[in-house]
Scaffold this active site. Structure first.
Site, mmCIF file in Angstrom:
data_model
loop_
_atom_site.group_PDB
_atom_site.id
_atom_site.type_symbol
_atom_site.label_atom_id
_atom_site.label_comp_id
_atom_site.label_asym_id
_atom_site.label_seq_id
_atom_site.Cartn_x
_atom_site.Cartn_y
_atom_site.Cartn_z
ATOM 1 N N SER A 20 0.830 -1.200 0.000
ATOM 2 C CA SER A 20 0.000 0.000 0.000
ATOM 3 C C SER A 20 0.871 1.260 0.000
ATOM 4 C CB SER A 20 -0.953 -0.045 1.198
ATOM 5 O OG SER A 20 -1.959 0.932 1.092
ATOM 6 N N ASP A 65 -10.201 -3.957 -5.745
ATOM 7 C CA ASP A 65 -9.546 -3.320 -4.601
ATOM 8 C C ASP A 65 -10.134 -1.919 -4.466
ATOM 9 O OD1 ASP A 65 -7.855 -2.059 -2.801
ATOM 10 O OD2 ASP A 65 -6.007 -2.819 -3.683
ATOM 11 N N HIS A 71 -7.465 -5.396 -0.531
ATOM 12 C CA HIS A 71 -6.265 -4.561 -0.530
ATOM 13 C C HIS A 71 -5.075 -5.226 0.157
ATOM 14 C CE1 HIS A 71 -4.209 -0.787 -1.104
ATOM 15 N NE2 HIS A 71 -4.014 -0.609 0.198
#
Length: 267
Positions: free
Chosen positions: A95, A217, A245
């Protein structure tokens, strides 16, 4: 300062192998990589850490001034690499850590020789000709909700971020991880994460780069993966058979397979 204690650094795996640094995302800690470590430990020296403000890091080292930008987190990465004298390491960032890795590699190219980006996003807010997945109003509302009731926000958002409603235990794990983070420090990291714009930084990446995206996502839609792939010359884009995610938790076999295949091809 003892950097290894500050960031709760742990080193495992093959001490003679190439270093692979695993970096967690917002609201998480190094425990989120526990299903990836076994796939790497035989051949690679595996380095994990917690950003200051997360996990078992030294919370007294937190500074809002430092961590109000991604550069502060990138300094953590570089200082960990320096403390361990890592050379040509592979940085695996989940991320927001994918962008932190980009900044760290630009700052200390001798330390980081390749990047693996797991569900990356250089900008979460839509812009002209760019879809990040959120409007500016969406992000304002998200941050306002987080700041007014962090535990409630965590309970509502974590299952949506995890994106596997048929496996509620995964959403519960992420909720618990969010809730274990100091709310004031989480507020700073959230603003830094969701208001950042690292699109121009991608253009400077010259190291081998693997981008991993999921089929669905809500945090980093596939348009974002395509943008990152287009912008980083020579990068590889792999769409995992996974949703949500956090594929390193929800689909560890597919995620680990893509990472180890990439690592095996590096020289």
């Amino acid at each position: 300062m003892d950097i290894e204690r500050r960031n709760n650094v742990t080193v495992t795996g093959n001490p003679r192998g190439r270093a692979v640094v695993l970096a967690h995302g917002f609201g998480c800690d190094q425990n989120m990589w526990r299903l990836t470590v076994p796939a790497l430990a035989e051949d690679y020296r595996v380095v994990m850490f917690d950003y200051v403000g997360a996990g078992r890091s030294d919370l007294s080292a937190f500074s809002e001034g430092r961590y109000a930008s991604l550069d502060g987190y990138a300094r953590d990465v570089v200082e960990v690499c320096e403390a361990l004298d890592l050379r040509d390491a592979v940085f695996v960032g989940h991320s927001v850590s994918a962008m932190i890795g980009v900044l760290a590699a630009g700052t200390a190219p001798e330390r980081i020789g390749a990047l693996v980006m797991v569900a990356p996003s250089p900008r979460y807010i839509d812009d002209a000709g760019y879809r990040g997945g959120f409007s500016a109003a969406d992000i304002d509302e998200l941050l306002e909700s987080l700041e007014s009731n962090y535990l409630g926000w965590s309970a509502a958002m974590a299952p949506m971020i995890m994106g596997n409603p048929d496996r509620p235990e995964l959403g519960e794990e992420l909720t618990n991880s969010f809730c274990a983070t100091d709310p004031d420090m989480a507020r700073v990291f959230a603003r830094t994460t969701f208001l950042s714009d690292s699109r121009d930084d991608l253009k400077a990446v010259t190291v081998p780069t693997l981008i991993l995206e999921c089929t669905q996502d809500v945090i980093a839609p596939r348009e974002v993966g395509a943008f990152v792939h287009r912008t980083i010359t020579g990068s590889e884009l792999v769409t995992l058979d996974a949703t949500g995610h956090c594929p390193h938790l929800s689909a560890p076999e597919a995620t680990n397979g893509a990472i180890t295949d990439f690592l095996a091809r590096l020289r």
